[in-house]
Write a protein that holds these residues in place. Structure first.
Motif, PDB file in Angstrom:
ATOM      1  N   ASN A  80      -2.977  14.085 -10.097  1.00  0.00           N
ATOM      2  CA  ASN A  80      -1.653  13.599 -10.448  1.00  0.00           C
ATOM      3  C   ASN A  80      -1.089  14.393 -11.633  1.00  0.00           C
ATOM      4  N   ASP A  87      -4.398  12.700  -6.700  1.00  0.00           N
ATOM      5  CA  ASP A  87      -3.138  12.357  -6.046  1.00  0.00           C
ATOM      6  C   ASP A  87      -3.408  12.411  -4.542  1.00  0.00           C
ATOM      7  N   TRP A 119      -9.041   7.424  -1.554  1.00  0.00           N
ATOM      8  CA  TRP A 119      -8.410   6.223  -2.096  1.00  0.00           C
ATOM      9  C   TRP A 119      -9.412   5.335  -2.840  1.00  0.00           C
ATOM     10  N   GLU A 126      -8.573   3.909 -11.567  1.00  0.00           N
ATOM     11  CA  GLU A 126      -7.616   2.963 -12.163  1.00  0.00           C
ATOM     12  C   GLU A 126      -8.271   1.640 -12.543  1.00  0.00           C
ATOM     13  N   VAL A 133      -3.536  -1.595  -6.261  1.00  0.00           N
ATOM     14  CA  VAL A 133      -2.921  -0.274  -6.420  1.00  0.00           C
ATOM     15  C   VAL A 133      -1.786  -0.100  -5.407  1.00  0.00           C
ATOM     16  N   LEU A 134      -2.035  -0.477  -4.160  1.00  0.00           N
ATOM     17  CA  LEU A 134      -1.009  -0.348  -3.122  1.00  0.00           C
ATOM     18  C   LEU A 134       0.181  -1.256  -3.411  1.00  0.00           C
ATOM     19  N   GLU A 136       1.269  -2.321  -6.311  1.00  0.00           N
ATOM     20  CA  GLU A 136       2.042  -1.840  -7.456  1.00  0.00           C
ATOM     21  C   GLU A 136       2.802  -0.548  -7.143  1.00  0.00           C
ATOM     22  N   ARG A 137       2.192   0.321  -6.365  1.00  0.00           N
ATOM     23  CA  ARG A 137       2.817   1.625  -6.109  1.00  0.00           C
ATOM     24  C   ARG A 137       3.864   1.577  -4.994  1.00  0.00           C
ATOM     25  N   TYR A 138       3.612   0.768  -3.979  1.00  0.00           N
ATOM     26  CA  TYR A 138       4.414   0.882  -2.762  1.00  0.00           C
ATOM     27  C   TYR A 138       5.057  -0.423  -2.300  1.00  0.00           C
ATOM     28  N   GLU A 140       6.378  -3.047  -4.694  1.00  0.00           N
ATOM     29  CA  GLU A 140       7.058  -3.745  -5.781  1.00  0.00           C
ATOM     30  C   GLU A 140       6.241  -4.906  -6.343  1.00  0.00           C
ATOM     31  N   THR A 299      -3.085   7.474   3.659  1.00  0.00           N
ATOM     32  CA  THR A 299      -1.953   8.294   3.243  1.00  0.00           C
ATOM     33  C   THR A 299      -0.954   8.453   4.380  1.00  0.00           C
TER      34      THR A 299
END
Length: 391
Positions: A80, A87, A119, A126, A133-134, A136-138, A140, A299
């Protein structure tokens, strides 16, 4: 951070069972470990991956193409912006470099296993469960705290077809599942109907039973089964014909008004889009079962979700095949419909955390960092053994 080593191995996932097409007595899978230089509690962070049952180990593709591309890349090209984690999208583009479009199949399986390990690394670094993680990232920050799950099973029992099947269904009922799945198409219609009625004697309502033909039928047979199944009001009628025969699926929809499901043997976003466009699938009742561990990984599954929603399908109609923890994390963090489970077969890889029960057909979320494989100690021990990692 950087990847220190990537190990892969071929592991048996054999089970003395069969469906309408294949037996699983010689089935294998690829297992993968990505070892990083990130240390926690004196040990390197390691991400683990494997693909689902039904497709064999892909060691050749992994060792000659995908893994070398990652090991030859500059570490910064896989990380990242801050350089402290992988990433996933950069990693995926790197191992898929120089691969032509199309030709989905074994390559997609190899990529799915490798991407799973990526992943697992990302979430572990993290220090969060992958589902969070999913989310928060994708998504909302939204997630489902309980996930709809159903057991894949109901295989053939030579010499005790009905009694063996009924014992299996009683086991699923006792474990807390609300819907169970059984195989059809490995016998004639009369025999399969007797088996279905035997399962319903245990489960009761038709909505507690799904049936799966594993792509066995031609159009006439698919329609004949559909006519016999429709009065039973089953949860779904799965993969009646060849997974790429969209015309058969489309025609069958004109003869069968109940829910249908298919897609576990489609290995790309484009294949799934073609199923929606040309396969007669109905967004108000049918299910798409594309399996991220067999179809280029999580991904690519992110792209699949975006694509099906653009075609007017709610993500809640996605229900991945595979019965593994990757799909469980996706179901929770991205709020798709749920996922399959394998509590009785394909062990030790099937099923979810050992210490989280199934209640009312749902399971709660693991809180361990990563995908949660450490919550299945026997599976982790087996993985590490085949990968020759110290136990």
């Amino acid at each position: 951070m950087r990847i220190v080593e990537i190990r892969d191995a071929v592991a048996p996932i054999s089970s003395p069972i069969r469906n309408a097409f294949i037996d699983f007595s010689k089935m294998t899978i690829s297992v993968i470990a990505i070892v990083t230089d990130v240390m926690r509690d004196g040990e390197p962070i390691i991400g683990y991956g494997f693909h689902s049952n039904g497709r064999y180990a892909q060691q050749g593709i992994l060792r000659t193409r995908l893994i070398p591309r990652l090991m030859e890349a500059e570490p910064a090209d896989l990380c990242n912006a801050t350089g402290d984690n992988l990433d996933a999208h950069r990693v995926w583009r790197t191992f898929m470099h120089n691969e032509k479009p199309g030709g989905h199949g074994d390559r997609a399986v190899a990529a799915g296993a490798l991407d799973t390990a990526v992943w697992d690394v990302i979430a572990k670094i993290e220090n969060k469960p992958l589902w969070r993680v999913l989310s928060e990232r994708y998504n909302e920050g939204r997630y489902d705290s309980e996930i709809v799950v159903y057991p894949g099973g109901g295989y053939y029992y030579p010499g005790k077809e009905i009694s063996g099947l009924q014992d299996e269904m009683r086991g699923y009922d006792a474990q807390g599942y609300q819907v169970a799945k059984m195989k059809i198409g490995g016998a004639d219609l009369e025999t399969d109907l007797a088996r279905i009625h035997g399962a319903l004697e245990v489960l009761g309502d038709g909505q507690r039973l799904a049936v799966d033909a594993n792509g066995k039928f031609d159009l006439d047979t698919a329609i004949a089964y559909g006519k016999a199944l429709e009065p039973l009001n089953l949860f779904w009628y799965e993969e009646p014909g060849d997974p790429l025969d969209y015309a058969l699926q489309d025609e069958l929809a004109d003869h069968y008004s109940g829910s249908m499901a298919t897609g576990e043997n489609l290995f790309s976003t484009q294949d799934v889009c073609n199923l929606i466009r040309f396969g007669g699938m109905r967004a108000d009742r049918d299910w798409i079962q594309a399996d991220p561990a067999l179809a280029y990984g999580l991904t690519e599954y992110l792209n699949l979700i975006e694509a099906v929603e653009a075609l007017g399908w709610p993500r809640r109609r996605l229900m991945p095949h595979g019965g593994h923890q990757l799909a469980l994390n996706i179901a929770a963090g991205l709020q798709i419909g749920g996922t399959e489970s394998y509590p009785a077969v394909f062990q030790p890889y099937g099923g979810f955390a050992d210490d989280i029960p199934i209640v009312g057909g749902r399971t709660a979320l693991p809180d361990a960092p990563g995908i949660g494989m450490e919550r299945k100690p026997e599976m982790l021990r087996t993985l590490r053994s085949y990968l020759e990692l110290s136990l």
